[in-house]
Design a protein around this motif. Structure first.
Motif, PDB file in Angstrom:
ATOM      1  N   THR A 259       0.835  -1.212   0.000  1.00 11.48           N
ATOM      2  CA  THR A 259       0.000   0.000   0.000  1.00 11.48           C
ATOM      3  C   THR A 259       0.864   1.254   0.000  1.00 11.48           C
ATOM      4  N   MET A 260       1.975   1.206   0.739  1.00  6.51           N
ATOM      5  CA  MET A 260       2.846   2.384   0.767  1.00  6.51           C
ATOM      6  C   MET A 260       3.503   2.611  -0.592  1.00  6.51           C
ATOM      7  N   ALA A 262       2.089   1.865  -3.402  1.00  4.78           N
ATOM      8  CA  ALA A 262       1.029   2.471  -4.226  1.00  4.78           C
ATOM      9  C   ALA A 262       0.979   3.967  -3.960  1.00  4.78           C
ATOM     10  N   LEU A 263       1.068   4.344  -2.689  1.00  2.00           N
ATOM     11  CA  LEU A 263       1.053   5.756  -2.316  1.00  2.00           C
ATOM     12  C   LEU A 263       2.270   6.471  -2.899  1.00  2.00           C
ATOM     13  N   ILE A 266       1.797   6.706  -6.975  1.00  2.49           N
ATOM     14  CA  ILE A 266       0.745   7.525  -7.584  1.00  2.49           C
ATOM     15  C   ILE A 266       0.113   8.538  -6.634  1.00  2.49           C
ATOM     16  N   VAL A 270       2.898  15.392  -2.605  1.00  2.00           N
ATOM     17  CA  VAL A 270       2.607  15.772  -1.219  1.00  2.00           C
ATOM     18  C   VAL A 270       2.908  14.621  -0.254  1.00  2.00           C
ATOM     19  N   VAL A 271       2.605  13.392  -0.675  1.00  2.00           N
ATOM     20  CA  VAL A 271       2.770  12.261   0.244  1.00  2.00           C
ATOM     21  C   VAL A 271       3.987  11.407  -0.113  1.00  2.00           C
ATOM     22  N   PHE A 274       6.305  10.921   2.771  1.00  2.00           N
ATOM     23  CA  PHE A 274       5.641  10.099   3.774  1.00  2.00           C
ATOM     24  C   PHE A 274       5.794   8.627   3.415  1.00  2.00           C
TER      25      PHE A 274
ATOM     26  N   GLY B 463      -4.912  11.020  -4.647  1.00  2.00           N
ATOM     27  CA  GLY B 463      -5.195  10.362  -3.373  1.00  2.00           C
ATOM     28  C   GLY B 463      -6.188   9.228  -3.555  1.00  2.00           C
ATOM     29  N   ALA B 466      -4.531   6.343  -5.239  1.00  2.00           N
ATOM     30  CA  ALA B 466      -3.611   5.636  -4.334  1.00  2.00           C
ATOM     31  C   ALA B 466      -4.380   4.726  -3.387  1.00  2.00           C
ATOM     32  N   MET B 513      -4.544  15.704   2.491  1.00  2.00           N
ATOM     33  CA  MET B 513      -3.631  14.739   1.883  1.00  2.00           C
ATOM     34  C   MET B 513      -2.989  13.841   2.947  1.00  2.00           C
ATOM     35  N   PRO B 514      -2.453  14.390   4.055  1.00  2.00           N
ATOM     36  CA  PRO B 514      -1.925  13.498   5.088  1.00  2.00           C
ATOM     37  C   PRO B 514      -2.999  12.542   5.615  1.00  2.00           C
ATOM     38  N   ALA B 517      -3.136   9.722   3.302  1.00  2.00           N
ATOM     39  CA  ALA B 517      -1.999   8.840   3.570  1.00  2.00           C
ATOM     40  C   ALA B 517      -2.307   7.953   4.771  1.00  2.00           C
ATOM     41  N   GLY B 518      -2.974   8.534   5.777  1.00  2.00           N
ATOM     42  CA  GLY B 518      -3.371   7.763   6.954  1.00  2.00           C
ATOM     43  C   GLY B 518      -4.344   6.656   6.590  1.00  2.00           C
ATOM     44  N   VAL B 520      -4.578   5.131   3.667  1.00  2.00           N
ATOM     45  CA  VAL B 520      -3.837   4.090   2.946  1.00  2.00           C
ATOM     46  C   VAL B 520      -3.043   3.235   3.930  1.00  2.00           C
ATOM     47  N   LEU B 521      -2.373   3.879   4.883  1.00  2.00           N
ATOM     48  CA  LEU B 521      -1.580   3.135   5.862  1.00  2.00           C
ATOM     49  C   LEU B 521      -2.479   2.216   6.695  1.00  2.00           C
ATOM     50  N   PHE B 587      -3.646  13.410  10.202  1.00  2.00           N
ATOM     51  CA  PHE B 587      -3.119  12.075   9.970  1.00  2.00           C
ATOM     52  C   PHE B 587      -3.333  11.211  11.205  1.00  2.00           C
TER      53      PHE B 587
END
Lengths: 321, 624
Positions: A259-260, A262-263, A266, A270-271, A274, B463, B466, B513-514, B517-518, B520-521, B587
């Motif tokens: 998953t990371m 993938a992040l 794409i 911004v991420v 991260f 986002g 992803a 956006m963060p 990301a949270g 997805v994690l 996040f």
């Protein structure tokens, strides 16, 4: 489907001199790297103006840098973000004295941003401003201290929980491995000089969460096996714990890693940082769960007696029939 | 299967239904819209609707719909894209004039039946919809400066009044308080007790003494300074809110962060220069004599026939007043304004303190005008930039409002009260305005950023992709590796996403956006519980347990591990949530909710499905 041989009984603890030695070496190297090179702090921490510029056609960052320097902008940090059609230009407050000190004047910030775009447009007419931001340096100071407080809060909280639920040696082993994971992750950041910004700070904390999760699963098995085994030595118990949780450790790391990734690929700029921090952290955390945490536990002298349910240790209860 | 009770099935069904309903609104994307609300008693009616339609037709930007919202007292025109929206708002702003506030808005397209259940979509952060963000800091030094200067003046005039001989009263370096130099030790003690009685918020200490020089040092106690500085922030927040309203931004975010910072986020605004001008506008305050009767003021407003010695102003509620052209005192001379209740009759009141020059003028005026009205006039001055024929034209815009109009009951000077205010809320608002007009502490903009709307849309797109790609890959990998149990875990993982979005929408977490990301994690880590369960079941099978017993023991043994692992992870998420700064907080909140929902879906939901599939059957093998 199974990737791992479930009967494997690899002697991980036999490698403990080597693995702990390597972990110690990595910590020392990371601390040295952080000390020597420091972090490439981003705008969140240092302040300054950051302009993101989009191009209709692919662009070379060197061209952008040349164009800016030619028009008198000193030391611009030009980074390609999200492919070859977008760049981020950063000006640190100290380098920006000529433009009226962007660090102090908020009015100056939008002017500086416009100047930067104008300078680039002189060479590349297809450039256009996507966004800009300005942060004063005093903000960064507060963030850094907030960040340190948060990391300490998390580590102390986790230690306390492990102390209560397990035993103090587990808390100490977790703490030491956690320090290892965080320092090595930061060390890689210092080595590669990737930009260290707020989202990276967030992901360092997320790495702490992820890797402690990983260790707790192994520790849980250690406790269980200690309680159920009669005559096994601590070394045997630890080895068996690592082996029987090995497939889970790796599968979960793979899934989270997917998953990371993938992040990373794409999710956009911004991420980006991260995702990369998480990927590094997942790798470091997985390896330390297998090779570092349990050897420390053995070294601290974990034993069956420490893990028997508490009530039996209570003399008050033991006296009862 | 006997070990999975009916009530748990019911719980799972209810929670999943709840999740679906509350996550659903996020499927409906908000539509660009322009919101029009009236000022000063103007009504929002069909006539206005017709006028708006006409203006839009002339500007050639047809709205997809124009609705009047009676409850909120506003008119909402929806548009197909952001471009049409901004064109329309420019046209309407010019066409409707100052009597209406025209604001950019994002209109919800969520069906009414969902909204009636309280289901709404997550608000999007600035990085996902574009706009400007300011981080401002209140100048703490200015707070200390104003306070210490004020005490210097006060102590000097008090000593003079009480006839205590002194050499000098001077302010020291910032933070060092006020030094009073007296001639004898007895004078010093008298001064100390007088100051102590009148100003308990001051810390008094004897300084060096020699011959006929006895020094007394008064410093402001830190608690008082903190209180004053918090008061200034509150006051600045109020002032900012009023100004942002003037800017016509709907749903702006204006909040305090930490002890001295203010965050302002204006979605949809792109022009920081314009926003900054209004936010940083100069406000001032004037005390003027009220002339003529209310009826005469009404007539003057109707006929535009204003007596030569007066000027016509309006109150906040639109009522006309005739005020004298000359000014009694100005906001610069106002030291403090506090709201409270009158000790005699218990009505809400505001007590005001003026400095010595203001007090002298006030004394003079009130001595001669007992029983006559006096008004407070509040003026904001901003510069408006408009594009006329491709050129920037700057025009100063001045808004003058009468914020208080009352009769003088008896002569007064330095301290006086305005009584008989209709409510506590109005009293505190008046106090804030009075203070705001006088010494709004300077605010420095320490951070600003502009995010273009296209960048916001781009971020959402990336986002979303992803999340979908990450989810898809994990779903496939789990199904391949754990077969049927993997598929069950997949269903749970999908519902985890639904539940997470539902909870975030319900408690109005702003999606950034963060935050994505949270999410997805969380999705990546949520599968961990199922991996633990599946590995345990495999182990039990290998140890020779029967399939059903393996499932039971697998869930039992894995649960302890899952709990420990997740509690430690929750602690980490808590650490992120307590961080002061916005993006990290978002996040952390996402991660925190995600861990909780994933514990439910990956343990209880999978167990329910597994029990449904395997329950009551004689199994020889398990597909795991």
């Amino acid at each position: 489907m199974e990737i791992f041989n479930h009967n494997a009984n690899f002697n991980f603890l036999g490698l403990r001199r080597f693995s702990i030695g390597l972990a110690a070496l990595l910590i020392v190297a990371s601390v040295a790297l952080i000390g020597a090179k420091g972090f490439n702090y981003g705008q969140d921490f240092l302040g300054g103006v950051s302009v993101s510029v989009a191009f209709q056609n692919p662009v070379d960052t060197n061209d952008v840098r040349d164009a800016l320097e030619k028009s008198g902008v000193e030391n611009p940090l030009v980074q390609a973000v999200g492919g070859s059609r977008e760049v981020a230009v950063r000006l640190l407050p100290k380098d920006d004295a000529k433009n009226g000190g962007a660090a102090t004047g908020d009015e100056a910030a939008s002017r500086v941003a416009k100047d930067v775009v104008k300078a680039i447009q002189a060479v590349r007419p297809d450039a256009s401003m996507k966004s800009y931001s300005f942060v004063g340096p005093q903000v960064g100071e507060e963030l850094r201290s907030d960040g340190i407080v948060a990391v300490i809060f998390v580590i102390v909280g986790i230690m306390g929980y492990l102390w209560i639920r397990f035993e103090k040696r587990f808390a100490i082993a977790a703490l030491l491995t956690e320090i290892h994971d965080v320092l090595v992750t930061l060390g890689i950041f210092a080595l590669t000089q990737r930009e260290f910004d707020l989202t990276v700070l967030a992901s360092v904390l997320a790495v702490v969460g992820y890797s402690i999760n990983d260790k707790v699963v192994v520790f849980d098995r250690v406790r269980e096996l200690f309680r159920s085994s009669r005559n096994a030595t601590p070394e045997e118990v630890l080895n068996r714990s690592i082996n029987s949780t090995l497939s889970r450790t790796i599968i979960t790391s793979l899934f989270t890693g997917i998953t990371m990734a993938a992040l990373y690929f794409i999710g956009g700029p911004v991420v980006h940082n991260f995702a990369i921090t998480m990927l590094i952290g997942i790798l470091v955390g997985t390896l330390s769960s297998i090779f570092v945490a349990s050897p420390i536990l053995l070294w601290l002298g974990v034993s069956k007696q420490d893990l028997m349910p508490r009530t039996k240790e209570d003399p008050e209860l033991a006296r009862r029939p | 299967m006997s070990d999975f009770p009916r009530w748990k099935y019911a719980l799972v069904v209810i929670v999943l239904l709840f999740g679906i309903v509350y996550a659903l609104p996020n499927v409906f994307p908000p539509q660009p819209a322009v919101q029009i609300s009236g000022n000063r008693g103007t009504t929002i009616d069909a006539a206005l609707k017709g006028k708006v339609e006409g203006l839009l037709a002339t500007a050639k930007v047809p709205a997809s719909s124009i609705q009047i919202d009676d409850k909120a007292g506003r008119l909402l025109a929806r548009f197909g894209n952001a471009d049409a929206q901004s064109k329309a708002s420019d046209a309407l702003r010019v066409g409707l004039g100052d009597n209406y506030t025209v604001a950019l808005n994002q209109a919800s397209t969520v069906p009414a039946w969902l909204q009636s259940l309280g289901a709404n979509s997550m608000p999007l952060g600035l990085d996902l919809q574009g706009g400007v963000h300011f981080l401002m800091e209140v100048d703490q030094n200015a707070v200390i400066d104003t306070q210490e200067n004020r005490y210097t003046d006060d102590i000097r005039s008090m000593l003079r009044e009480k006839k205590v001989n002194y050499d000098s009263v001077n302010r020291n370096a910032r933070g060092q308080g006020v030094n009073v130099v007296l001639r004898t030790d007895a004078d010093r003690q008298q001064a100390a007790s007088l100051i102590g009685a009148d100003y308990p918020e001051l810390q008094i200490a004897d300084g060096p003494s020699s011959g006929n020089r006895f020094v007394l040092n008064a410093t402001i106690k830190p608690a008082k300074l903190r209180e004053v500085s918090q008061g200034m922030i509150t006051q600045n927040l109020t002032t900012l809110r009023q100004r942002v309203n003037a800017l016509g931004v709907s749903e702006p975010l204006i909040q305090q962060q930490g002890t001295s910072q203010i965050v302002v986020e204006l979605a949809g605004v792109q022009d920081t220069a314009e926003a900054k001008k209004i936010i940083g506008a100069v406000a001032s305050l004037q005390y003027r004599a009220g002339l003529y009767t209310p009826q005469q003021a009404l007539d003057a407003a109707r006929t535009k026939n204003v007596p030569p010695d007066a000027k016509l102003y309006f109150g906040r509620d639109g009522r006309p007043y005739l005020l004298s052209k000359s000014v009694i005192a100005t906001g610069d001379e106002l030291v403090d304004a506090q709201s409270g209740r009158d000790p005699q009759n218990g009505t809400p009141m505001v007590s005001v303190t003026l400095n010595s020059s203001g007090a002298r003028k006030m004394q003079e005026f009130t001595n001669n005008n007992v029983g006559k009205p006096m008004a407070v006039l509040y003026t904001t001055r901003t510069t408006e930039t408009k594009m006329v024929d491709g050129k920037e034209v700057k025009t100063p815009k001045i808004v003058e409002e009468v914020i208080n109009y009352a009769n003088i009951s008896s002569p007064f000077g330095k301290k006086f009260q305005t009584n008989g205010l209709p409510s506590d809320a109005e009293a505190s608002e008046l106090a804030l305005l009075l203070r705001g007009g006088s010494f709004a502490v300077p605010i420095d903009i320490v951070g600003e950023s502009v995010i273009g709307p296209s960048l916001g849309a781009d971020n959402i797109d990336k986002g979303f992709k992803a999340v979908m790609l990450g989810l898809g890959l994990v779903l496939v990998a789990a199904a391949i590796y754990y077969k049927l149990f993997g598929l069950v875990a997949d269903i749970a993982l999908f519902f985890n996403l639904v539940l997470l979005v539902a909870v975030m929408s319900m408690i109005h977490v702003t999606l950034t956006m963060p935050g994505i990301a949270g999410i997805v994690l969380t999705l990546g880590m949520a599968i961990d519980a199922n991996v633990l369960i599946c590995e345990r079941i495999r182990e039990e099978l290998r140890n020779g347990s029967s399939p059903l017993a393996s499932i039971r023991t697998g869930y039992d043994k894995a649960w302890a591990t899952i709990l420990d692992a997740n509690v430690t992870h929750l602690l980490a998420a808590l650490g992120l949530m307590t961080m002061g700064s916005g993006p990290i907080k978002g996040f952390g909140v996402t991660l925190f909710i995600g861990i909780l929902t994933s514990m439910f879906t990956s343990v209880t939901v999978t167990h329910a499905i597994t029990a449904l599939i395997h329950g009551g059957r004689k199994l020889k093998t398990l597909s795991v």
